[in-house]
Every structure is written in structure tokens, then in C-alpha cells.
Design a protein around this motif. Structure first.
Motif, PDB file in Angstrom:
ATOM      1  N   THR A  35     -24.283 -12.487  12.534  1.00 45.74           N
ATOM      2  CA  THR A  35     -23.790 -11.537  13.533  1.00 45.74           C
ATOM      3  C   THR A  35     -22.514 -12.034  14.201  1.00 45.74           C
ATOM      4  O   THR A  35     -22.121 -11.510  15.242  1.00 45.74           O
ATOM      5  N   SER A 119     -21.527 -10.632  22.808  1.00 45.57           N
ATOM      6  CA  SER A 119     -21.093 -10.766  21.417  1.00 45.57           C
ATOM      7  C   SER A 119     -21.015  -9.430  20.695  1.00 45.57           C
ATOM      8  O   SER A 119     -20.520  -9.361  19.574  1.00 45.57           O
ATOM      9  N   ARG A 120     -21.500  -8.374  21.356  1.00 39.92           N
ATOM     10  CA  ARG A 120     -21.503  -7.053  20.732  1.00 39.92           C
ATOM     11  C   ARG A 120     -20.574  -6.075  21.451  1.00 39.92           C
ATOM     12  O   ARG A 120     -20.688  -4.866  21.274  1.00 39.92           O
ATOM     13  N   VAL A 121     -19.668  -6.588  22.277  1.00 40.29           N
ATOM     14  CA  VAL A 121     -18.716  -5.714  22.959  1.00 40.29           C
ATOM     15  C   VAL A 121     -17.670  -5.230  21.953  1.00 40.29           C
ATOM     16  O   VAL A 121     -17.011  -6.033  21.284  1.00 40.29           O
ATOM     17  N   ASP A 122     -17.536  -3.930  21.851  1.00 45.63           N
ATOM     18  CA  ASP A 122     -16.510  -3.334  20.989  1.00 45.63           C
ATOM     19  C   ASP A 122     -15.251  -3.123  21.836  1.00 45.63           C
ATOM     20  O   ASP A 122     -15.201  -2.237  22.680  1.00 45.63           O
ATOM     21  N   THR A 123     -14.273  -3.959  21.614  1.00 41.91           N
ATOM     22  CA  THR A 123     -13.057  -3.907  22.427  1.00 41.91           C
ATOM     23  C   THR A 123     -11.986  -3.005  21.833  1.00 41.91           C
ATOM     24  O   THR A 123     -10.913  -2.855  22.419  1.00 41.91           O
ATOM     25  N   SER A 124     -12.270  -2.378  20.689  1.00 42.09           N
ATOM     26  CA  SER A 124     -11.223  -1.628  19.985  1.00 42.09           C
ATOM     27  C   SER A 124     -10.698  -0.447  20.798  1.00 42.09           C
ATOM     28  O   SER A 124      -9.526  -0.076  20.663  1.00 42.09           O
ATOM     29  N   GLY A 151      -8.754  -8.523  24.532  1.00 46.46           N
ATOM     30  CA  GLY A 151      -9.642  -8.199  23.431  1.00 46.46           C
ATOM     31  C   GLY A 151     -10.718  -9.216  23.139  1.00 46.46           C
ATOM     32  O   GLY A 151     -11.497  -9.024  22.198  1.00 46.46           O
ATOM     33  N   ARG A 205     -18.583   5.996  28.368  1.00 44.99           N
ATOM     34  CA  ARG A 205     -18.342   5.349  27.078  1.00 44.99           C
ATOM     35  C   ARG A 205     -19.080   4.019  26.961  1.00 44.99           C
ATOM     36  O   ARG A 205     -18.852   3.256  26.023  1.00 44.99           O
ATOM     37  N   GLU A 208     -20.698   3.052  23.793  1.00 41.77           N
ATOM     38  CA  GLU A 208     -19.769   2.763  22.706  1.00 41.77           C
ATOM     39  C   GLU A 208     -19.211   1.352  22.835  1.00 41.77           C
ATOM     40  O   GLU A 208     -19.008   0.656  21.838  1.00 41.77           O
ATOM     41  N   VAL A 209     -18.961   0.931  24.077  1.00 44.48           N
ATOM     42  CA  VAL A 209     -18.367  -0.382  24.317  1.00 44.48           C
ATOM     43  C   VAL A 209     -19.410  -1.483  24.169  1.00 44.48           C
ATOM     44  O   VAL A 209     -19.188  -2.493  23.489  1.00 44.48           O
ATOM     45  N   GLN A 211     -22.312  -2.282  22.421  1.00 43.81           N
ATOM     46  CA  GLN A 211     -23.141  -1.908  21.288  1.00 43.81           C
ATOM     47  C   GLN A 211     -24.473  -2.649  21.342  1.00 43.81           C
ATOM     48  O   GLN A 211     -24.569  -3.758  21.867  1.00 43.81           O
TER      49      GLN A 211
END
Length: 228
Positions: A35, A119-124, A151, A205, A208-209, A211
Motif C-alpha cells: 500500500t 497514507s491514503r490522502v489523495d492530493t491530486s 502534495g 469532497r 474523495e480526499v 480515501q
């Protein structure tokens, strides 16, 4: 591959495989590497019940058998290690269906949960140089911040001094339930088990951020099947 280190003493591919990865901590190390964890200190933080000495021994064991390799200061999965993904996540699916009930008190570690979450933060989709999420637990006096700078997310246990974008308040068990897919976030918010404060542009959101755990789909599927 490394030399054989016999355990059960049986000439069988299952026995040989268990010689390499049939120990609890080895599988959890591989889970974390699969992961995205690659550094020794990060592996240690994600496995707080494992001493650093034993972590070193387990990594050397996996290196010796060609499951894990080194790239500079990072540990990486070899093709052999990557081929274990269906095995590790197959165990996750089986565990979710057959052994995963309510948590025991000593399984609820707020610090570990926040470490996993970061560790699962979606920074995109985050715009700007810095974003701060504050996590507050009703049953744990410690406070946690997830700070995303340029990021890259990190965990702080003392106030970083930056403006907070979103505050998440919960008890430890409820946030674990959301993270692991046992409790959908909308249901947790409606029931008041989880409370979120911040501008609507961020809070709407949040799912989404932040996860969920990689094993959450298995847990959620098992919960749905149990209610049918």
C-alpha cells in the motif's frame, strides 16, 4: 531466491511458501509495502507492536528470499513480492467475510488510525501549497493533524500552527468503522458518530480526499452480504 530454511520439513510448495511468508509480521510488512510504505521508519510507525529489532530481522529474511529488495534508503517489492498481492488481499477478503467482527479494545489505536489515514490522502485535486485536517477524538485526549504540503501528507501530534481547513470529530471506534468500510461516511455523519467542520467546498469532497483503507471494499461487501 535465498537458501531454503525449513520449517515444517515437508516437500510441498505450500510448506516452502510458509517458510518465507508464513509469519504474522512478515505478512503485515508486505501489506504495508503493497500500500505504498517504503522507508524503515514509516514501516515501524505503521507496525507499532513490532520492535525495530524484529522489523530489521523480518526485512532481512524477506530480502534473503528475494521477496523484498533495496533501492537506496527504500525497501521495494521484487517481482516475487509483488506476486504475493493476490495472496495478501485474498486473506483480507477471507478475513472480512469470516473473522472480522467488532473490534477489541486493544485494537483501537487512534495514532495508528491517523497514520493509516494520512497514507491514503489523495492530493491530486487539492489546489494550493498547504492543506490541514484536524482530527479530534472524544475518547482519546491526543490531538492529530494531517498536513499536506506541496502534495505530500504528514502527521503532526502537536499544533503545526497553520490554519485548519477541515476538523473531523469522532470517537475512535466510529472513525475506524468508517475507515474500514463497516460504516458509510454519510451514515456516520447523519447519526452524529462523525462530525465534520469546514467550508462546504472541502467537506463535500472529504470522501474523495480521504480515501478509505484498501481493504474497505472487502469489509463493506461482507457487511452487505450479511444483511441480505
Amino acid at each position: 531466491m535465498g537458501r531454503h530454511d525449513p520449517g515444517a520439513g515437508q516437500y510441498c510448495p505450500i510448506s516452502r511458501a510458509l517458510d518465507v511468508v508464513g509469519e504474522r509480521w512478515s505478512l503485515l510488512i508486505l501489506r504495508d509495502m503493497m500500500t505504498g510504505t517504503t522507508r524503515f521508519n514509516d514501516l515501524a510507525r505503521g507496525l507499532p507492536g513490532l520492535s525495530r529489532t524484529l522489523l530489521t530481522k523480518r526485512l532481512r529474511h524477506l530480502e534473503r528470499f528475494g521477496v523484498v529488495g533495496r533501492s537506496g534508503t527504500q525497501y521495494v517489492l521484487t517481482p516475487s513480492g509483488r506476486a504475493l498481492e493476490p495472496v495478501v488481499f485474498g486473506l483480507a477478503q477471507w478475513g472480512a467475510e469470516w473473522t472480522f467482527g467488532d473490534p477489541l479494545p486493544d485494537e483501537l489505536d487512534a495514532q495508528l488510525l491517523v497514520w493509516w489515514m494520512h497514507s491514503r490522502v489523495d492530493t491530486s485535486g487539492l489546489v494550493g501549497e498547504r492543506h490541514v485536517l484536524h482530527l479530534r477524538f472524544a475518547d482519546d485526549a491526543r490531538r492529530f493533524w494531517i498536513v499536506v504540503e506541496h502534495g505530500t501528507p504528514s502527521v503532526c501530534m502537536s499544533d503545526p500552527g497553520f490554519p485548519v481547513d477541515v476538523t473531523i470529530s469522532s470517537d475512535v471506534a466510529s472513525l475506524y468503522a468508517v475507515w474500514l468500510g463497516r460504516l458509510p461516511l454519510p451514515a456516520a455523519l447523519r447519526s452524529g458518530r462523525v462530525h465534520v467542520e469546514g467550508p462546504t467546498t472541502m467537506t463535500r469532497r472529504l470522501d474523495e480526499v480521504l480515501q478509505l483503507s484498501p481493504v474497505a471494499p472487502f469489509v463493506a461487501a461482507a457487511r452487505r452480504a450479511a444483511t441480505v
